[in-house]
Design an enzyme around this catalytic site. Structure first.
Site, PDB file in Angstrom:
ATOM      1  N   LYS A  77       0.826  -1.219   0.000  1.00 21.23           N
ATOM      2  CA  LYS A  77       0.000   0.000   0.000  1.00 21.23           C
ATOM      3  C   LYS A  77       0.857   1.266   0.000  1.00 21.23           C
ATOM      4  CE  LYS A  77      -2.162  -1.869   3.531  1.00 21.23           C
ATOM      5  NZ  LYS A  77      -1.732  -3.254   3.337  1.00 21.23           N
ATOM      6  N   ILE A  78       1.848   1.302   0.900  1.00 20.32           N
ATOM      7  CA  ILE A  78       2.666   2.522   0.996  1.00 20.32           C
ATOM      8  C   ILE A  78       3.616   2.642  -0.198  1.00 20.32           C
ATOM      9  CG2 ILE A  78       4.405   3.722   2.384  1.00 20.32           C
ATOM     10  CD1 ILE A  78       3.098   2.362   4.874  1.00 20.32           C
ATOM     11  N   ARG A 136      10.968   0.173   8.747  1.00 20.82           N
ATOM     12  CA  ARG A 136      11.374  -0.295  10.073  1.00 20.82           C
ATOM     13  C   ARG A 136      12.890  -0.171  10.185  1.00 20.82           C
ATOM     14  NH1 ARG A 136       7.002   0.449  11.422  1.00 20.82           N
ATOM     15  NH2 ARG A 136       5.472  -0.956  12.374  1.00 20.82           N
ATOM     16  N   ASP A 166      13.150   7.718   9.124  1.00 23.04           N
ATOM     17  CA  ASP A 166      12.032   7.961  10.039  1.00 23.04           C
ATOM     18  C   ASP A 166      12.000   6.885  11.120  1.00 23.04           C
ATOM     19  OD1 ASP A 166       9.592   9.385  10.817  1.00 23.04           O
ATOM     20  OD2 ASP A 166       8.558   7.543  10.220  1.00 23.04           O
ATOM     21  N   GLU A 217      15.427   2.332  17.952  1.00 24.65           N
ATOM     22  CA  GLU A 217      14.589   3.489  18.255  1.00 24.65           C
ATOM     23  C   GLU A 217      13.774   3.337  19.537  1.00 24.65           C
ATOM     24  OE1 GLU A 217      12.047   3.490  14.680  1.00 24.65           O
ATOM     25  OE2 GLU A 217      10.358   3.024  15.979  1.00 24.65           O
ATOM     26  N   HIS A 252       9.904   8.493  13.885  1.00 22.70           N
ATOM     27  CA  HIS A 252       8.779   7.610  13.532  1.00 22.70           C
ATOM     28  C   HIS A 252       7.470   8.408  13.435  1.00 22.70           C
ATOM     29  CE1 HIS A 252       7.808   3.066  13.565  1.00 22.70           C
ATOM     30  NE2 HIS A 252       6.856   3.701  12.913  1.00 22.70           N
TER      31      HIS A 252
END
Ligand code: NAI
Length: 346
Positions: free
Chosen positions: A152-153, A229, A253, A258, A290
């Site tokens: 989708k992304i 990720r 991001d 993280e 993120h």
């Protein structure tokens, strides 16, 4: 009224969960779910968790013993869940799509900022320093972007890139049918791309997909964009390749470690993660915490779908967004034929 423990709460979460979650008794905890905080979930029927909550074997067993039977992830990714441990104990639900546009647009925003040095120009002009030295970018027009993962992304991102008249090379073990995308082997994508953008999930196969070997196959000066990720990239190799100039720039991001830092304020603290400190100090790195998902539309969809997921679980048990244990282990995720027909394959 069912009692739900909500972990890692931020003010922007309450905005929409207050609106859609009124049929539940939701207790908002600011803490992340981990070994120290799992006791808070005692006596609750379900848990709502996010990307950096720890849903490992120990936590799952603890939750199960304390009466929790469902975990509703307010994320698409689910790499933080131990599905072997959850099997036949906890039902795990997710929000498969809340706004692929939000993430894809952020990826392009990062690429544009990095290339045209907007992050640097912003600081310079605030000091009334109007020089342009060091700000030379390149036209995106006609450049080759390699997109790893065309779900989708990834598809939203390829559409945006086509709008810039970029040449798009795609890699995905499950190519999107009738997409018109040029699918190539991973090595060709590495060798020919000026920019590489990661949009695949974190799995055993994709862990450190960007490593010393793959970086060596890339063009000198390649730009790397990661909104997917952190563990897709071996961050020590990324740093090394940035220091020796092989990688031209990186926009992240997400970051491998993280969970120790993101979403919290460490501005008054000495950061002990040297790789993170060094990456942030480089002029050709942009790091966001993120935040690619963080649009009003996405937050609203997250709240709406998470509550719908719980409604299904506690009423008819249809579980539209249950993560399939078997498919997960077979690493085909959303491509499960049984799930598509609304059946369970376990
Ligand atoms: P999706 O499930 O629609 O697409 C993932 C695609 O990756 C699929 O087409 C799949 O076939 C492909 N894929 C699987 N294994 C692969 C491999 N070995 N190599 C290349 N491609 C592979 O997922 P969606 O919604 O597009 O999200 C992608 C990822 O973005 C999520 O897994 C999550 O990690 C990340 N994400 C990040 C957010 C952020 O705020 N930074 C927010 C939402 C998602």
């Amino acid at each position: 009224m069912k009692k739900i423990a909500f972990f890692d709460t931020k003010p922007y979460d309450c905005l929409f969960f207050d609106k859609y979650g009124s049929s539940y008794d939701i207790k908002f905890f600011q803490n992340k779910l981990n070994e120290d905080t799992v006791v808070l979930a005692s006596g609750f029927d379900g848990v709502i968790a996010f990307v950096n909550d720890n849903i490992s074997k120990n936590i799952i067993e603890h939750l199960y013993e304390s009466g929790v039977r469902v975990i509703a992830l307010r994320s698409a990714g689910y790499n933080n869940v131990d599905f072997h441990a959850a099997f036949e104990k906890l039902t795990v639900l997710r929000v498969p799509a809340y706004s692929p546009h939000a993430v894809a647009e952020h990826a392009m925003a990062l690429l544009l900022s990095l290339n045209r040095k907007i992050h640097k120009a912003y600081n310079r002009t605030r000091d009334f320093d109007f020089r342009l030295n060091g700000f030379v970018g390149f036209d995106l027009y006609g450049k080759t972007v390699g997109v790893i993962g065309t779900g989708k992304i990834g598809r939203c991102f390829t559409d945006i890139c086509k709008g810039f008249s970029m040449r798009v090379l795609a890699y995905d073990p499950y190519p999107a049918k009738d997409s018109g995308l040029e699918y190539v082997e991973l090595n060709k994508l590495f060798a020919e791309s000026n920019i590489i953008s990661l949009h695949c999930p974190l799995t055993e196969v994709t862990h450190h997909i960007i490593n010393k070997e793959s970086i060596n196959r890339m063009k000198d000066g390649v730009y790397i964009i990661n909104t997917s990720r952190g563990q897709l990239i071996d961050s020590s190799q990324l740093l090394e390749s940035m220091q020796d100039g092989k990688i031209g720039a990186a926009a992240l991001d997400v970051y491998e470690e993280e969970s120790d830092y993101f979403f919290e304020d460490f501005s008054q603290t000495i950061i002990k993660d040297d790789i993170l400190s060094l990456l942030v100090s480089l002029p050709n790195v942009i790091l966001t915490s993120h935040q690619a998902f963080l649009t009003r539309e996405a937050l609203e969809n997250i709240a709406k779908t998470t509550i719908q997921n719980l409604d299904e679980y506690f009423s008819d048990g249809s579980l539209t967004n249950e993560i399939c244990y078997l498919c997960k282990t077979n690493d085909v995720g959303s491509n499960c034929e049984k799930r598509k027909k609304g059946e369970r394959c376990f």
